[in-house]
Design a protein around this motif. Sequence first.
Motif, PDB file in Angstrom:
ATOM      1  N   GLY A 216       6.369   5.893   5.986  1.00 32.43           N
ATOM      2  CA  GLY A 216       7.776   5.506   6.099  1.00 32.43           C
ATOM      3  C   GLY A 216       7.911   4.062   6.559  1.00 32.43           C
ATOM      4  O   GLY A 216       8.700   3.284   6.011  1.00 32.43           O
ATOM      5  N   PHE A 217       7.099   3.694   7.527  1.00 32.00           N
ATOM      6  CA  PHE A 217       7.098   2.317   8.027  1.00 32.00           C
ATOM      7  C   PHE A 217       6.735   1.342   6.907  1.00 32.00           C
ATOM      8  O   PHE A 217       7.377   0.301   6.736  1.00 32.00           O
ATOM      9  CB  PHE A 217       6.118   2.205   9.196  1.00 32.00           C
ATOM     10  CG  PHE A 217       5.833   0.791   9.611  1.00 32.00           C
ATOM     11  CD1 PHE A 217       6.774   0.050  10.322  1.00 32.00           C
ATOM     12  CD2 PHE A 217       4.624   0.191   9.279  1.00 32.00           C
ATOM     13  CE1 PHE A 217       6.512  -1.250  10.700  1.00 32.00           C
ATOM     14  CE2 PHE A 217       4.356  -1.117   9.651  1.00 32.00           C
ATOM     15  CZ  PHE A 217       5.303  -1.835  10.363  1.00 32.00           C
ATOM     16  N   LEU A 218       5.728   1.720   6.120  1.00 31.29           N
ATOM     17  CA  LEU A 218       5.301   0.834   5.027  1.00 31.29           C
ATOM     18  C   LEU A 218       6.415   0.658   3.997  1.00 31.29           C
ATOM     19  O   LEU A 218       6.617  -0.430   3.458  1.00 31.29           O
ATOM     20  CB  LEU A 218       4.048   1.395   4.344  1.00 31.29           C
ATOM     21  CG  LEU A 218       2.760   1.346   5.162  1.00 31.29           C
ATOM     22  CD1 LEU A 218       1.601   1.942   4.364  1.00 31.29           C
ATOM     23  CD2 LEU A 218       2.421  -0.094   5.549  1.00 31.29           C
TER      24      LEU A 218
ATOM     25  N   TYR B 138       6.217  -6.958  -5.605  1.00 25.24           N
ATOM     26  CA  TYR B 138       4.756  -6.871  -5.656  1.00 25.24           C
ATOM     27  C   TYR B 138       4.239  -5.963  -4.546  1.00 25.24           C
ATOM     28  O   TYR B 138       3.332  -5.162  -4.727  1.00 25.24           O
ATOM     29  CB  TYR B 138       4.115  -8.258  -5.510  1.00 25.24           C
ATOM     30  CG  TYR B 138       4.269  -9.130  -6.726  1.00 25.24           C
ATOM     31  CD1 TYR B 138       3.656  -8.779  -7.920  1.00 25.24           C
ATOM     32  CD2 TYR B 138       5.020 -10.297  -6.683  1.00 25.24           C
ATOM     33  CE1 TYR B 138       3.791  -9.577  -9.051  1.00 25.24           C
ATOM     34  CE2 TYR B 138       5.167 -11.106  -7.800  1.00 25.24           C
ATOM     35  CZ  TYR B 138       4.547 -10.738  -8.984  1.00 25.24           C
ATOM     36  OH  TYR B 138       4.683 -11.517 -10.085  1.00 25.24           O
ATOM     37  N   TYR B 139       4.870  -6.142  -3.375  1.00 26.27           N
ATOM     38  CA  TYR B 139       4.492  -5.313  -2.235  1.00 26.27           C
ATOM     39  C   TYR B 139       4.577  -3.833  -2.615  1.00 26.27           C
ATOM     40  O   TYR B 139       3.654  -3.054  -2.390  1.00 26.27           O
ATOM     41  CB  TYR B 139       5.422  -5.630  -1.063  1.00 26.27           C
ATOM     42  CG  TYR B 139       5.263  -4.714   0.136  1.00 26.27           C
ATOM     43  CD1 TYR B 139       4.412  -5.052   1.186  1.00 26.27           C
ATOM     44  CD2 TYR B 139       5.956  -3.499   0.204  1.00 26.27           C
ATOM     45  CE1 TYR B 139       4.275  -4.214   2.274  1.00 26.27           C
ATOM     46  CE2 TYR B 139       5.813  -2.659   1.294  1.00 26.27           C
ATOM     47  CZ  TYR B 139       4.978  -3.017   2.328  1.00 26.27           C
ATOM     48  OH  TYR B 139       4.832  -2.192   3.395  1.00 26.27           O
ATOM     49  N   TYR B 140       5.707  -3.455  -3.253  1.00 26.80           N
ATOM     50  CA  TYR B 140       5.878  -2.039  -3.595  1.00 26.80           C
ATOM     51  C   TYR B 140       4.909  -1.605  -4.686  1.00 26.80           C
ATOM     52  O   TYR B 140       4.414  -0.475  -4.671  1.00 26.80           O
ATOM     53  CB  TYR B 140       7.332  -1.758  -3.997  1.00 26.80           C
ATOM     54  CG  TYR B 140       8.248  -1.715  -2.792  1.00 26.80           C
ATOM     55  CD1 TYR B 140       8.107  -0.715  -1.833  1.00 26.80           C
ATOM     56  CD2 TYR B 140       9.228  -2.683  -2.596  1.00 26.80           C
ATOM     57  CE1 TYR B 140       8.922  -0.682  -0.706  1.00 26.80           C
ATOM     58  CE2 TYR B 140      10.053  -2.653  -1.480  1.00 26.80           C
ATOM     59  CZ  TYR B 140       9.895  -1.649  -0.532  1.00 26.80           C
ATOM     60  OH  TYR B 140      10.679  -1.612   0.572  1.00 26.80           O
ATOM     61  N   LEU B 141       4.651  -2.489  -5.643  1.00 30.08           N
ATOM     62  CA  LEU B 141       3.672  -2.152  -6.685  1.00 30.08           C
ATOM     63  C   LEU B 141       2.320  -1.824  -6.078  1.00 30.08           C
ATOM     64  O   LEU B 141       1.702  -0.800  -6.371  1.00 30.08           O
ATOM     65  CB  LEU B 141       3.508  -3.338  -7.647  1.00 30.08           C
ATOM     66  CG  LEU B 141       4.486  -3.436  -8.806  1.00 30.08           C
ATOM     67  CD1 LEU B 141       4.260  -4.750  -9.557  1.00 30.08           C
ATOM     68  CD2 LEU B 141       4.299  -2.260  -9.743  1.00 30.08           C
ATOM     69  N   PHE B 142       1.840  -2.736  -5.213  1.00 33.15           N
ATOM     70  CA  PHE B 142       0.540  -2.503  -4.578  1.00 33.15           C
ATOM     71  C   PHE B 142       0.582  -1.254  -3.697  1.00 33.15           C
ATOM     72  O   PHE B 142      -0.372  -0.475  -3.664  1.00 33.15           O
ATOM     73  CB  PHE B 142       0.113  -3.724  -3.754  1.00 33.15           C
ATOM     74  CG  PHE B 142      -0.536  -4.806  -4.569  1.00 33.15           C
ATOM     75  CD1 PHE B 142      -1.885  -4.717  -4.916  1.00 33.15           C
ATOM     76  CD2 PHE B 142       0.186  -5.916  -5.003  1.00 33.15           C
ATOM     77  CE1 PHE B 142      -2.493  -5.718  -5.674  1.00 33.15           C
ATOM     78  CE2 PHE B 142      -0.422  -6.914  -5.761  1.00 33.15           C
ATOM     79  CZ  PHE B 142      -1.759  -6.818  -6.090  1.00 33.15           C
TER      80      PHE B 142
ATOM     81  N   VAL C 277      12.026  -4.571   4.208  1.00 33.19           N
ATOM     82  CA  VAL C 277      13.386  -4.705   4.714  1.00 33.19           C
ATOM     83  C   VAL C 277      13.361  -5.264   6.139  1.00 33.19           C
ATOM     84  O   VAL C 277      14.180  -6.083   6.526  1.00 33.19           O
ATOM     85  CB  VAL C 277      14.099  -3.328   4.694  1.00 33.19           C
ATOM     86  CG1 VAL C 277      15.558  -3.501   5.088  1.00 33.19           C
ATOM     87  CG2 VAL C 277      13.959  -2.679   3.330  1.00 33.19           C
ATOM     88  N   LEU C 278      12.393  -4.801   6.905  1.00 35.37           N
ATOM     89  CA  LEU C 278      12.304  -5.207   8.301  1.00 35.37           C
ATOM     90  C   LEU C 278      11.801  -6.638   8.451  1.00 35.37           C
ATOM     91  O   LEU C 278      12.237  -7.368   9.332  1.00 35.37           O
ATOM     92  CB  LEU C 278      11.359  -4.268   9.072  1.00 35.37           C
ATOM     93  CG  LEU C 278      11.713  -2.781   9.054  1.00 35.37           C
ATOM     94  CD1 LEU C 278      10.599  -1.956   9.669  1.00 35.37           C
ATOM     95  CD2 LEU C 278      13.027  -2.549   9.793  1.00 35.37           C
TER      96      LEU C 278
END
Lengths: 336, 240
Positions: free
Chosen positions: A28-30, A174-178, A35-36
């Motif tokens: 969840g944190f990841l 990109y963050y979400y893809l990885f 956003v954070l």
Amino acid sequence: MSDLNLAKQEPVFNTNKSMVYVLFGFLGFLILFPVLSPSQFLLHLMIMIFMHAVISQSWNIIGGFSGQISLGHGAFFGIGAYASSFFYVEFGLTPWIGIIIGILICAVIAILVGIPMLRLSGHYFAIATLLVGISFQVVFQRWDLVGAASGLWIPLTSEDSYYAMQFHSSKAPYYYLFLIFFVIIFFITWLISRSKLGYRLRAVRDDAQAAQSLGIDVAKHKIIAFAISAMMMAPMGSLFAQYILIVDPDRMFNFEISIIALLISVLGGIGYVWGPLVGTIILIPLAEYARIFFGGTGGAVDLMVYGIVLMIICVFKPSGIISLLPNHILHREKKR
Amino acid sequence: MSILKVENLSKSFGGIHANQDISFEVQPGEILGVIGPNGAGKSTLFDLITGFTKPDKGSVIFQDQNIFGLRPDKISNLGVGRTFQKLKPFADQTLLENVMIGAFSKENNQKVARDKALEIIEFVQLLEKRHHYAKELSTGQRKRLELARALATDPKLLLMDEVTGGVDQKTIPGLVELVKKLRDRGVTVITIEHNINIIMDISNHVLALDQGKKIAFGQPKEIQNNQKVIDAYLGTVDAA
């Protein structure tokens, strides 16, 4: 009730409830992290962590689970990078499909290369993978179809595009893809480790003759592990290519990729599902911050950090950092 | 009809005839003891039958099927299990995991394989040790582990290399009892054994080897009185 029936009623796996909550909390944190944290550097750091965690997990499948030391795993990273980039540059094919093509190509190459090589034992397999890894780089440096030494430049889109998998305004996509690939690949590894295949791979690693005496086709299992491992490496190459939007032989077939995959696994703990993650979380931030801190004084500072950390681990905890964790978290089965 | 028929099985390493024209038959449900002095070719014979060493010539018929020269895993899957003289446990895995790996040879389901493994671990009387790592077990316990692991593959024929070798005197009767219980389960057993009393006690037939050749085959009583055996095997023991 008899002891036997009691034993049968024990849970098949000692899944620690609190560990499951910790994992989901972590996930969840990841998911919320971009956003954070608006910092592009932190996003980059996390992307590098996901990528290296998967790269070393890929190595862990062949090196940790089935016990074959590969020194040329970077080749599959490069092949993945070239596969998605080539089909996009030449035919305009979306990298989403290109990633899948890269995975399939890597599986086929792993099987073709694996059949003769995995007959070699121990050091000889390691040397063979080293040579194969280097020869792929040499081939791509001279192969005109894929741009030879200058590589492929992925044409930039004017705006962010999911079809072309290019995002210029933020690193968050990109963050979400990885992240997605990281989660999927670690989940698959977790499944393998507790499946029949996982048991049999560990048997092959621990004693090939005993494994054979129990009906296990050793060569076949090594090849399966090699192919799975290669298939995990490929999408990281593809995604990294989309991330930096250029593929060239020196970067994508860099020997360093093969070595880092091995180093992180050894550091974290070979043969454990979470070993590569632990190794990555410690090594990659250290290396990235070292690079920033020492700035332009030389590109090798991060490598020196690897070296020092690895020496400390080899001397004090050869089974890896993860083995510092208490037994009940670490092990698949309850131990009394 | 015999479960295993070995004919003219031969193997040389360089100029040494490790096994030379060895022929014998094993009947279903019996225990065959294999005896002979060190270097007689007993372990080589096991390796030839189970595929760990490629035989030069001869034939090995297991249940009407020629298994001569097949790969060890194929032979195992056909129903020939074995244990090793030099023990080969999966050291970094628990006893239960070791036996489950054996059970996975016939089962795909995790839970079924686990239940089966537990039943066999109870059969070899190590249930309370199931979560111990193989490397933590004593030699006698590791012999039981290997036996359990091989049993978990549902062998019809089980080759056991020196069940009682290297364990302390107290442990031997339990292991011998276990071999007899195996026969009661319907498993045919071939066992290499140095202790002549045990061989006489448990075997239905005895095969005696010396210098790679068969020197005698028959019931324990006959073997005991066979002059060749006395000269080659019992004689050397006395001399030593």
